[in-house]
Design an enzyme around this catalytic site. Sequence first.
Site, short mmCIF file in Angstrom:
data_model
loop_
_atom_site.label_atom_id
_atom_site.label_comp_id
_atom_site.label_asym_id
_atom_site.label_seq_id
_atom_site.Cartn_x
_atom_site.Cartn_y
_atom_site.Cartn_z
N GLU A 1 21.61 33.51 -50.32
CA GLU A 1 20.40 34.24 -49.95
C GLU A 1 20.52 35.76 -50.02
OE1 GLU A 1 18.61 31.12 -46.67
OE2 GLU A 1 19.96 32.67 -45.95
C1 TNX Z 1 20.65 29.14 -44.30
S1 TNX Z 1 23.28 27.88 -45.02
C2 TNX Z 1 21.71 30.01 -44.17
C3 TNX Z 1 22.07 30.51 -42.83
C4 TNX Z 1 21.11 30.02 -41.78
C5 TNX Z 1 20.84 28.55 -42.03
C6 TNX Z 1 20.04 27.88 -40.97
C7 TNX Z 1 23.40 29.28 -45.61
C8 TNX Z 1 24.41 29.42 -46.61
N1 TNX Z 1 22.56 30.25 -45.19
O1 TNX Z 1 22.11 31.92 -42.84
O2 TNX Z 1 21.69 30.21 -40.53
O3 TNX Z 1 20.16 28.45 -43.26
O4 TNX Z 1 20.16 26.49 -41.06
#
Ligand code: TNX
Length: 443
Positions: free
Chosen positions: A240
């Site tokens: 992300e």
């Molecule tokens: C996505 S899992 C994210 C986290 C959040 C999570 C919540 C991932 C690699 N990144 O930053 O905490 O979703 O479930």
Amino acid sequence: MPALLRPVSLPVIPAPSRVELGAGPELEDVPEAVGLSPWGDPVDERYSLTVDAGGAVTIRAAHPAGVARAEATLAQLRGPSGGLPEVRIVDGPRFAWRGLSMDLVRASFTVAEVERVIDLLALYKLNVLHLHLTDDQAWRLADGSYTPSDLRGLVTYAEERHVVLVPEVDTPGHVRSLLELRPELDSGRNRGEVELAPGYSQEAAWLDPELPATFEVIDEVLAEVAATFPSPYLHIGGDEAWGMPEDLYTDYVHHVRDTVRSLGKRPVGWQETMRAGADGDDVIQHWIADLGLGDLPGTIGEHFAKAMADVDRARELGVAVIASPLSHCYLDRPYAEPSADPAQEEQRGRLGLAFYPPKTVAESFDWDPGDVAGLEAAIWCETVSGFDDLTFLLLPRLAGIAQRAWGRQDTTWDEHQERLADHARLWDREGLAWFRSSLVDWG
Ligand code: TNX
């Protein structure tokens, strides 16, 4: 029995007991674990365990890790009055890499609490604790919580239980806290609001590979982390990176992978890092999976669709994939069924991300990880405000992940729920909060 091999807060093996360290023909009948070894070189975790009619225990294993797994089985077998049934077990893991990814940022946990999580992993024969140490809300390597000596203490504690700590430094996205600590990392274009879905925006920041200060800081952080954690793997995050142009993302990931390799470690990255391609020894962690919500709108929707293709490409290229699909491995998912204890309903309602459709414990158990290099549950802590909240989300689902990671695929929900009912007394004895799912007959 050397104290080192003893899961500390679990019951001790009664005398008379015997440990035979070395290969045995019966062990060779158990298939070898598949996938990546978290120790780098394969470690044989197979064991045989005999309790005779007089209660004498014999354990055989080729490696002390196998002895530790046999001890975990003993802890699980011990009845409420401390007795052991007469048994003969010859057993070994399905996957070599069996872990839990733990968010240490969105909630704060003491070193003693992290140790209790390690105990829980040992009880469930899990061998990786992946530490998510940095994120937007805090940079746990600098601004509070864990000193280098705390981290080294945790490494030793985990090693004694044959659990590997895999550290994650999550960049280039999720770095708002780092930019606050190190304002020189602001390149003038790497922070701002990003609209993730129509009407839903978030403050985001990313590290700019074209700013010289970026790698002065990050390479030093990675070197320190590599020196603190003996794990042959270092997790580079990579999820992300909202708002970051793709070419810069690719450049960034290449640089960080090179740094990690130059430190003698093998890089692991969330599935998005596949966009930078992958070499033979890259490891990808798969997290984005179908949520059953249909196509998601906006930037999030595009991101999810692309990320699913990233995993397909990893598989085509033969890149090792650790499976943590949010459909089954995310333990920050709200529980769908009510608790058998009405007093737990407030906690159930509060815990787990509202974005995820709730799922029952039985539905979470109903899956086959398939042909992957390993398995990790993940506990993210946006909704968690303390250790009791944490274990409420971990238990009982962590036991289900452990069953998929270690055990046979053909274990049914009925068989599994019977074991859960039996395990509740272990959780109670340890004083751990757990979710009393109304789908389990707790007796
Ligand atoms: C996505 S899992 C994210 C986290 C959040 C999570 C919540 C991932 C690699 N990144 O930053 O905490 O979703 O479930």
